[in-house]
Design a protein around this motif. Structure first.
Motif, short mmCIF file in Angstrom:
data_model
loop_
_atom_site.label_atom_id
_atom_site.label_comp_id
_atom_site.label_asym_id
_atom_site.label_seq_id
_atom_site.Cartn_x
_atom_site.Cartn_y
_atom_site.Cartn_z
N GLY A 1 77.53 92.06 61.12
CA GLY A 1 78.55 91.80 60.28
C GLY A 1 79.57 91.49 61.02
N ALA A 2 79.42 91.55 62.14
CA ALA A 2 81.76 91.75 62.74
C ALA A 2 81.45 89.85 62.48
CB ALA A 2 81.49 92.72 64.08
N THR B 1 81.38 101.38 53.57
CA THR B 1 80.24 101.81 55.29
C THR B 1 80.41 103.22 54.95
OG1 THR B 1 81.17 99.69 56.25
CG2 THR B 1 79.66 101.63 57.77
N ASP C 1 81.12 90.43 51.77
CA ASP C 1 81.15 91.69 52.74
C ASP C 1 80.11 92.66 52.19
OD1 ASP C 1 80.26 93.67 55.33
OD2 ASP C 1 82.15 93.65 55.83
N ASP D 1 73.75 92.10 56.29
CA ASP D 1 72.83 92.30 58.15
C ASP D 1 71.73 93.27 58.01
OD1 ASP D 1 74.96 92.41 59.61
OD2 ASP D 1 75.66 94.39 59.89
N HIS E 1 69.66 93.92 60.29
CA HIS E 1 69.49 94.98 60.65
C HIS E 1 69.90 96.44 60.16
CE1 HIS E 1 73.36 94.27 62.84
NE2 HIS E 1 73.61 94.97 63.06
N LYS E 2 70.57 96.60 59.48
CA LYS E 2 71.43 97.83 58.83
C LYS E 2 70.73 98.54 57.71
CE LYS E 2 75.78 97.95 59.79
NZ LYS E 2 77.51 97.43 59.20
C1 LIG Z 1 78.83 97.47 59.22
C2 LIG Z 1 79.64 96.90 58.93
C3 LIG Z 1 80.29 95.86 59.20
C4 LIG Z 1 80.02 94.81 60.74
O1 LIG Z 1 79.40 95.19 61.10
P1 LIG Z 1 77.78 94.87 62.59
O2 LIG Z 1 76.53 94.41 62.06
O3 LIG Z 1 78.11 96.16 62.95
O4 LIG Z 1 78.77 93.94 63.27
C5 LIG Z 1 80.71 95.12 58.61
N1 LIG Z 1 81.17 95.16 56.88
C6 LIG Z 1 80.20 96.23 56.56
C7 LIG Z 1 80.14 96.62 55.05
C8 LIG Z 1 78.82 97.35 57.08
O5 LIG Z 1 79.07 98.06 57.04
#
Ligand SMILES: *Cc1c(COP(=O)(O)O)cnc(C)c1O
Length: 476
Positions: free
Chosen positions: A143-144, A240, A265, A294, A296-297
């Protein structure tokens, strides 16, 4: 084949890998690093790379390190920070990528991989409501990178001379709007882009941790009155901390009126788009110029899989095109000319394996189970007289203990957290919300968490609340 590592070792290692990917003893094992890790560090310091070691021992050493030296984010009782448990098939696909090592700078080197990623981009974009024929995107490390990509595209659209003149191209001061609960990566991107964090306007949130749109409107008006220009408005779909979803429809309208780039986001909350009865929570997301998501999340794929999606075709190439004598001249489908990375691995393969083997219904089913465990967690916490302070369809609970005086103080919450983690009943954290309140945070992050795991966590919390909390709050 490397010297000393023969065909049989490879086959043996295949077994090791397979067993690790589907480890039946995981639930009983430690979630956090064990004491063995200290011994491993000593052993590591003995390795000076002066003389070669037996390859089998080298891999055994790595396996021990993985076992003892990490927080096991794939553990069913890891109630943590949005890292997941990769499925067997996704891990295997990642291992295959490492073996075949396709090079995704140019399409000519890896046409299959590039086509497959483009296919995935269109498929995911469609789930967010974008028209298939009018999207482009890129896989990112996470996400970054996806959030930073949105900023670069916004800059390149708003200031055509930005490419050559950089910050000197600005006739007015570009401003970025995020909520107080937004991920810090947007502010980091502003810093790295040379705008500085002063360019970032942090909009306060309401009692449900969602961006206050009235303040957003006022802040934009004030900025306009003092030589500012709204460059980028970011709504978070699933913060988050607490899983809050900013009012996407309102923010979309404000962004459209302000002619600002609208980025959502949805790194985490994007999962709701994949569960049909939940997608209404993301209504308005298709009006975004771009989306960060993401896998991966939220889907069971290993780390290093993020996505950036946009309904502004051509904008990636506009921001990232480059020329090098050794690269093809016509580069419109070459990943290197449409993203921050140059050479990179085949990020999309594990996601493809996951989606193709489950189908959308299978994916939705798995996510539903995770969401249901999140609801169960919130219900059980309330029944146990913890106060859940966040409101979200996402499987995260932020909570404090109202049964005792000081049950919402940082020192108390920290002591409870350490007690629970120390007993291996579960991994959870203490976080500070943007209103300054400290809370315990527990999040269902993977598909293995079941009723037993939730129950064990809640029971451990009930025991831990009786610890001596005469402890004073440490200075924040
Ligand atoms: C985790 C997160 C990010 C960052 O993503 P990475 O995959 O760790 O680079 C950005 N925005 C939100 C809302 C997140 O939860």
């Amino acid at each position: 084949m490397d010297r000393g590592f023969d065909q049989r070792d490879v086959a043996d290692f295949g077994d090791v890998l397979g067993r690790a990917a589907a480890d039946p003893s995981l639930r009983a094992s430690s979630i956090v690093p064990t004491k063995e890790n200290d011994a491993l560090l000593q052993a590591l310091l003995q390795i000076s790379f002066e003389s070669p070691l037996d390859p089998g021992r080298v891999l055994d050493f790595l396996c021990l390190g993985f076992e003892h030296g990490q927080v096991h984010t794939r553990h069913p009782r890891y109630f943590g920070l949005l890292h997941t448990a990769p499925s067997e098939i996704a891990s295997m696909a990642a291992a295959l990528v490492a073996v075949f090592n396709p090079q995704l700078a140019t399409r000519s080197h890896a046409p299959f991989a590039v086509d497959l990623e483009e296919h995935l981009v269109r498929a995911l974009a469609h789930r967010f409501g974008y028209a298939r024929e009018n999207v482009e995107g890129t896989f990112t490390n996470g996400g970054a990178e996806a959030n930073a990509t949105a900023l670069f595209l916004a800059l390149s659209r708003a200031f055509p001379e930005w490419e050559t003149r950089g910050v000197r191209a600005f006739s007015r001061d570009p401003k970025i709007y995020v909520s107080a609960e937004a991920h810090p990566t947007m502010a980091r991107a502003a810093r790295l882009a040379g705008l500085g964090t002063d360019a970032v306007r942090t909009i306060p949130v309401d009692a449900t941790h969602r961006m206050k749109v009235s303040t957003l409107r006022e802040t934009i008006a004030n900025d306009r009155a003092s030589n500012g220009t709204p460059l980028l408005i970011v709504a978070t779909a699933g913060t988050t901390n607490s899983g809050a979803i900013d009012p996407l429809l309102d923010v979309a309208s404000i962004a459209e009126r302000a002619s600002a780039w609208f980025h959502v986001d949805a790194a985490w909350g994007g999962l709701l788009a994949l569960v049909p009865e939940q997608s209404r929570h993301l209504e308005g997301i298709a009006r975004a110029d771009s989306i960060a998501f993401d896998p991966h999340k939220t889907l069971s794929v290993p780390l290093g899989c993020g996505m950036f999606l946009t309904r502004r075709p051509g904008s990636l190439a506009k921001a990232f095109h480059d020329r090098a004598g050794y690269m093809p001249r016509k580069a419109d489908r070459d990943p290197y000319a449409r993203s921050m990375a140059w050479s990179r691995r085949f990020i999309g393969a594990p996601l493809f394996a996951e989606l193709a083997s489950l189908g959308w219904t299978g994916v939705a089913e798995r996510l539903r189970t995770q969401l249901a465990m999140g609801e169960l967690l919130k219900t059980r916490l309330r029944e146990a007289n913890f106060q859940v302070v966040n409101e979200t369809p996402l499987p995260v609970a932020c909570f404090v203990d109202r049964t005792r005086k000081g049950g919402d103080r940082g020192a108390f919450l920290g002591a409870v957290m350490r007690e629970v983690v120390g007993s291996n009943a579960g991994w959870l954290s203490v976080t500070r919300l943007s209103n300054g309140a400290k809370v315990l945070r527990a999040c269902v992050t993977n598909i293995h968490t079941d009723e037993r795991d939730v129950e064990r966590l809640v029971q451990a919390l009930e025991r831990a609340r009786h610890i001596d909390a005469s402890c004073k709050d440490s200075p924040a």
